[in-house]
Design an enzyme around this catalytic site. Structure first.
Site, PDB file in Angstrom:
ATOM      1  N   ARG A  27       0.849  -1.182   0.000  1.00 13.43           N
ATOM      2  CA  ARG A  27       0.000   0.000   0.000  1.00 13.43           C
ATOM      3  C   ARG A  27       0.889   1.238   0.000  1.00 13.43           C
ATOM      4  O   ARG A  27       1.920   1.272   0.678  1.00 13.43           O
ATOM      5  CB  ARG A  27      -0.934   0.022   1.224  1.00 13.43           C
ATOM      6  CG  ARG A  27      -2.110  -0.934   1.125  1.00 13.43           C
ATOM      7  CD  ARG A  27      -3.100  -0.474   0.069  1.00 13.43           C
ATOM      8  NE  ARG A  27      -4.265  -1.348  -0.048  1.00 13.43           N
ATOM      9  CZ  ARG A  27      -4.383  -2.333  -0.920  1.00 13.43           C
ATOM     10  NH1 ARG A  27      -3.367  -2.599  -1.729  1.00 13.43           N
ATOM     11  NH2 ARG A  27      -5.483  -3.049  -0.990  1.00 13.43           N
ATOM     12  N   GLU A  72      -3.574   8.074  -4.968  1.00 14.37           N
ATOM     13  CA  GLU A  72      -3.875   7.353  -6.201  1.00 14.37           C
ATOM     14  C   GLU A  72      -5.205   7.813  -6.784  1.00 14.37           C
ATOM     15  O   GLU A  72      -6.134   8.134  -6.035  1.00 14.37           O
ATOM     16  CB  GLU A  72      -3.915   5.849  -5.931  1.00 14.37           C
ATOM     17  CG  GLU A  72      -2.557   5.292  -5.541  1.00 14.37           C
ATOM     18  CD  GLU A  72      -2.546   3.773  -5.437  1.00 14.37           C
ATOM     19  OE1 GLU A  72      -3.635   3.157  -5.418  1.00 14.37           O
ATOM     20  OE2 GLU A  72      -1.446   3.196  -5.365  1.00 14.37           O
ATOM     21  N   HIS A  87      -0.250   0.589  -9.935  1.00 15.55           N
ATOM     22  CA  HIS A  87      -1.049  -0.253  -9.034  1.00 15.55           C
ATOM     23  C   HIS A  87      -1.664  -1.430  -9.804  1.00 15.55           C
ATOM     24  O   HIS A  87      -2.881  -1.639  -9.807  1.00 15.55           O
ATOM     25  CB  HIS A  87      -2.148   0.547  -8.343  1.00 15.55           C
ATOM     26  CG  HIS A  87      -2.656  -0.111  -7.084  1.00 15.55           C
ATOM     27  ND1 HIS A  87      -3.181   0.591  -6.032  1.00 15.55           N
ATOM     28  CD2 HIS A  87      -2.700  -1.413  -6.704  1.00 15.55           C
ATOM     29  CE1 HIS A  87      -3.532  -0.232  -5.059  1.00 15.55           C
ATOM     30  NE2 HIS A  87      -3.245  -1.469  -5.453  1.00 15.55           N
TER      31      HIS A  87
END
Length: 323
Positions: A234, A263, A282
């Site tokens: 993360r 993000e 991601h």
């Protein structure tokens, strides 16, 4: 039939398994649903919501969904859901543990090898007409020391993938029994020892208050100046400001990031201007196989609950007290 909302549809065939218990509706893939009113309007009188990390399920959103019986998260633990609010409303929040573990582990290994082989820099150099140079010699992974921070399923799978490379594996995870770590071939150590001893440090822990900025200025200072940091866990596990300084001033050799503090990551992120970093959007768990497992797992939880059965993988088991 009950309404079922899939906020971010990505594997329609698996989502449509829920048609046996309700009317499946899909959200707008162009909308982030960070606005509470947008999410409230989308959910309406739905009995079930299937979500990824898109949308913020606050107390206001959950309280407004009067007929909601389950929030089913695809993938990792739901950081975007107010678990306390869901619990007090008697709503189980489920997730699909391990569904993307293999994909994430493979991605982490790919980043590790790419950093050691200097693929980002040499690819760019070649595009500019340069050839290999003395200062761009690659390295072997074999005989290196690799540190795994967080020994859940992704961390465990990475340790298995590393076996053929004849590496020494150190692991920091205070919540995993030492004998389980040892049986995998890794050695359990404290975080400070891991950081100072490893040639590669790969992050695989959950995001929580305890792990926020786990890798900060002090942690980066402990690492070797020849070491690489990899984060497929993360974004907020790493203090990006401190990492920028560490990379710019060569405290460490490089980093590979698949996740970011904010993000979607913006193109003006200062880290993106550095030449000793590898970045991906991601996508570590964004594989065809993992997405099918995630969507199928979340759909099966919805089917169970709407059929009057208890869910299997619940992030807030206390919900039952308020049901």
């Amino acid at each position: 039939m009950a309404d079922i909302i899939v906020v971010e549809p990505f594997e329609t065939k698996s989502h449509l398994l829920m048609s046996q218990v309700g009317n499946v509706r899909f959200g707008d893939t162009t909308c982030t649903y960070t606005n509470e009113d947008e999410l409230i309007d989308l959910i309406g009188d739905a009995a079930a919501v299937v979500t990824t990390s898109r949308g913020k399920y606050t107390l206001k959103v959950i309280s407004a969904a009067k007929k909601l019986r389950i929030i089913a998260k695809c993938g990792a633990l739901p950081n975007n859901v107010d678990l306390n609010a869901a619990t007090k409303c008697g709503i189980p929040v489920t997730w699909t543990p391990g569904s993307n573990a293999v994909s994430v582990a493979e991605h982490a290994l790919t980043i590790i090898l790419s950093l050691l082989k200097k693929l980002p820099q040499t690819m760019q150099d070649l595009k500019q007409g340069e050839w290999h140079t003395e200062d761009k010699k690659a390295e072997e992974l074999s005989n290196k020391t690799v540190g795994i921070v967080g020994f859940g399923q992704a961390g465990y799978h990475l340790s298995k993938l590393l076996v053929p490379y004849d590496v020494r594996i150190l692991c920091f995870d205070p919540y995993i029994p030492k004998d389980k770590i040892l049986s995998s071939g890794a050695k359990p150590v404290d975080l400070s020892t891991l950081l100072s001893s490893c040639d590669v440090v790969s992050l695989h822990c959950h995001m929580c208050e305890e792990t926020f900025h786990l890798i900060n200025k002090d942690a980066l200072r402990k690492m070797k100046n020849t070491a690489f940091l990899v984060n497929t866990g993360r974004g907020p596990l790493v203090d990006e400001s401190a990492l920028w300084t560490a990379l710019k001033e060569k405290w460490i050799a490089g980093a590979g990031l698949d996740v970011f503090e904010i993000e979607p990551a913006q193109k003006d992120n200062p880290l993106f201007q550095l030449d000793n970093i590898l970045i991906t959007p991601h996508m570590a768990g964004w594989t065809q196989e993992a997405l099918i497992r995630e969507a199928k797992g979340a759909s099966e939880e919805v089917i169970r609950v709407l059929n009057g059965k208890a869910p299997l993988n619940v992030a807030n088991p206390e919900y039952i007290k308020y049901k």
